[in-house]
Design a protein around this motif. Structure first.
Motif, short mmCIF file in Angstrom:
data_model
loop_
_atom_site.label_atom_id
_atom_site.label_comp_id
_atom_site.label_asym_id
_atom_site.label_seq_id
_atom_site.Cartn_x
_atom_site.Cartn_y
_atom_site.Cartn_z
N GLN A 1 130.91 16.10 50.34
CA GLN A 1 130.81 15.03 49.34
C GLN A 1 129.80 15.37 48.24
O GLN A 1 129.99 14.99 47.09
CB GLN A 1 130.46 13.70 50.01
CG GLN A 1 131.53 13.20 50.96
CD GLN A 1 132.92 13.14 50.34
OE1 GLN A 1 133.07 12.88 49.16
NE2 GLN A 1 133.92 13.40 51.14
N MET A 2 128.74 16.12 48.58
CA MET A 2 127.83 16.58 47.53
C MET A 2 128.56 17.51 46.58
O MET A 2 128.37 17.46 45.37
CB MET A 2 126.61 17.29 48.14
CG MET A 2 125.55 16.34 48.65
SD MET A 2 124.08 17.18 49.23
CE MET A 2 123.45 17.88 47.72
N GLN A 3 129.41 18.35 47.13
CA GLN A 3 130.23 19.25 46.32
C GLN A 3 131.10 18.44 45.37
O GLN A 3 131.20 18.75 44.18
CB GLN A 3 131.09 20.10 47.26
CG GLN A 3 132.14 20.93 46.60
CD GLN A 3 132.93 21.70 47.65
OE1 GLN A 3 132.40 22.52 48.34
NE2 GLN A 3 134.21 21.39 47.77
N ALA A 4 131.68 17.37 45.87
CA ALA A 4 132.54 16.53 45.03
C ALA A 4 131.73 15.83 43.94
O ALA A 4 132.18 15.73 42.80
CB ALA A 4 133.25 15.49 45.90
N VAL A 5 130.52 15.37 44.27
CA VAL A 5 129.69 14.65 43.30
C VAL A 5 129.10 15.60 42.27
O VAL A 5 129.13 15.33 41.07
CB VAL A 5 128.57 13.86 44.03
CG1 VAL A 5 127.57 13.30 43.04
CG2 VAL A 5 129.16 12.74 44.87
N ILE A 6 128.58 16.74 42.72
CA ILE A 6 127.89 17.66 41.82
C ILE A 6 128.86 18.45 40.96
O ILE A 6 128.70 18.54 39.75
CB ILE A 6 126.99 18.63 42.61
CG1 ILE A 6 125.85 17.86 43.27
CG2 ILE A 6 126.44 19.74 41.72
CD1 ILE A 6 125.05 18.68 44.26
N LEU B 1 125.49 8.97 47.91
CA LEU B 1 125.02 10.18 47.23
C LEU B 1 124.84 9.94 45.73
O LEU B 1 123.86 10.38 45.14
CB LEU B 1 125.98 11.34 47.47
CG LEU B 1 125.90 11.99 48.84
CD1 LEU B 1 127.09 12.91 49.07
CD2 LEU B 1 124.59 12.76 48.98
N THR B 2 125.79 9.24 45.14
CA THR B 2 125.70 8.94 43.71
C THR B 2 124.45 8.14 43.41
O THR B 2 123.75 8.40 42.42
CB THR B 2 126.96 8.19 43.24
OG1 THR B 2 128.11 8.98 43.54
CG2 THR B 2 126.92 7.92 41.74
N SER B 3 124.13 7.18 44.26
CA SER B 3 122.91 6.39 44.04
C SER B 3 121.66 7.24 44.21
O SER B 3 120.65 6.99 43.55
CB SER B 3 122.88 5.18 44.97
OG SER B 3 122.65 5.59 46.31
#
Length: 170
Positions: free
Chosen positions: A52-57, A111-113
């Motif tokens: 999910q960090m990969q998706a966000v970043i 993660l976004t927050s």
């Protein structure tokens, strides 16, 4: 001048990548095809946080996420470039991030927050990360571990993405 800075950045990145990945480690990366081969990101919750960090970043499409295999790359880098103390802190941070999350959309929101913070809070977190863990106050230790995980995983995701074969072929 910008061209010279770009060359120096590429040389530094290549040196870092060359020092971090040995032929044995590179072979291990290609052998990681199932969940049994992960050395540091052993639980699904750890891998979900990295995914999910990969998706966000990186904001990759789902098909690209599969191509880059950055979760396996991150696991390899965690196992081969960090000390045991650093690995333990990163994994504990991933556990704290995943704590209480029931779905991947909730994880993305969490993660976004964590990424959308004020500049004052950002300065405080960066100053806090410069301290050894033993000097962090008890009430700030969870936050310290969460951001230790975020900073470490972000570095490895970006390194893996920008040194990938797919981008070099483009």
């Amino acid at each position: 001048m910008a061209d010279l800075q770009r060359r120096n950045a590429i040389k530094s990145l290549a040196a870092l990548f060359g020092a971090a990945i040995t032929p044995v480690a590179a072979t291990q990366l290609f052998d990681k095809t199932d969940d049994n081969h992960f050395e540091v990101l052993k639980t699904a919750a750890h891998r979900d946080v990295v995914t999910q960090m990969q998706a966000v970043i990186l904001e990759l499409e789902p098909n690209d996420q599969l191509y880059f295999n950055l979760v396996a790359f991150t696991d390899l880098m965690l196992a081969n470039t960090l000390t045991l103390t650093e690995r333990t802190a990163c994994v504990k941070g991933a556990e704290l991030i995943a704590e209480g999350v029931l779905s991947s959309s909730q994880l993305v929101n969490k993660l976004t927050s964590l990424f959308t913070i004020s500049s004052q809070q950002q300065q405080r977190i960066i100053a806090q990360q410069a301290l050894p863990f033993s000097e962090v106050s008890l009430d700030k230790r969870d936050e310290y571990l969460i951001y230790k995980c975020i900073f470490t995983v972000r570095e490895f995701l970006l390194l893996g993405y920008f040194t990938s074969e797919k981008l070099q072929a483009s």
